[in-house]
Design a protein around this motif. Structure first.
Motif, PDB file in Angstrom:
ATOM      1  N   SER A  84      36.802 -14.926 -10.870  1.00  0.00           N
ATOM      2  CA  SER A  84      37.298 -14.346 -12.122  1.00  0.00           C
ATOM      3  C   SER A  84      36.886 -12.882 -12.250  1.00  0.00           C
ATOM      4  N   ASP A 103      42.455  -8.438 -12.606  1.00  0.00           N
ATOM      5  CA  ASP A 103      43.904  -8.411 -12.464  1.00  0.00           C
ATOM      6  C   ASP A 103      44.396  -8.654 -11.040  1.00  0.00           C
ATOM      7  N   LEU A 141      45.848 -12.102 -10.751  1.00  0.00           N
ATOM      8  CA  LEU A 141      46.866 -12.559 -11.695  1.00  0.00           C
ATOM      9  C   LEU A 141      48.078 -13.079 -10.932  1.00  0.00           C
ATOM     10  N   GLY A 142      48.623 -14.170 -11.410  1.00  0.00           N
ATOM     11  CA  GLY A 142      49.817 -14.746 -10.790  1.00  0.00           C
ATOM     12  C   GLY A 142      49.532 -15.627  -9.588  1.00  0.00           C
TER      13      GLY A 142
END
Length: 134
Positions: free
Chosen positions: A46, A50, A53-54
């Motif tokens: 985490s 970004d 992301l996805g």
């Protein structure tokens, strides 16, 4: 591409951190016997923010001694990366053969006094023909 990493210690987590950034990796599955290790890996990944992301990332508990358990976790994968101790190599390899999943290993033991044969490179190469058939 779906990649499964078995073992979420330092090597498995580090590899996951590198692979999750690759555009070819659509799904990343991390498997470990320890829920705490999986939670630690989830926390560390985490931190990538970004850049992940996805991405579909799953965390699955798995008993690497159990071929059936490993087979469930690696089912449908393109490759399974073994990032745990050599005593689990053969069961993981046999699950990969059954599921027709490519196998990559980060650690094995040399043949030698006091080393169980099933943990050695020789034991792994004895499965070569079965991998070719699969």
């Amino acid at each position: 591409m779906k990649v499964v990493i078995l073992g979420s210690g330092a090597e498995g987590t580090g590899l996951a951190g590198l692979l999750v950034k690759e555009s070819e990796i659509e799904q990343l599955v991390l498997g470990d016997y320890s829920e705490a290790a999986l939670e630690n890996t989830k926390k560390n990944l985490s931190l990538l923010g970004d850049s992940i992301l996805g991405k579909e990332i799953q965390y699955r508990r798995v008993d690497a001694r159990n071929i059936d358990d490993v087979a469930k976790v690696i089912h449908g994968a393109d490759v399974a990366v073994n990032a745990i101790l050599p005593k689990f190599n053969i069961p993981i390899m046999k699950a990969c053969i059954r599921e027709r999943v490519n196998y990559c290993d980060l650690l094995t033991s040399p043949d030698g006094p006091g080393i169980p044969k099933e943990e050695t490179f020789t034991a792994q190469t004895e499965l070569n023909e079965e991998f070719k058939k699969a």
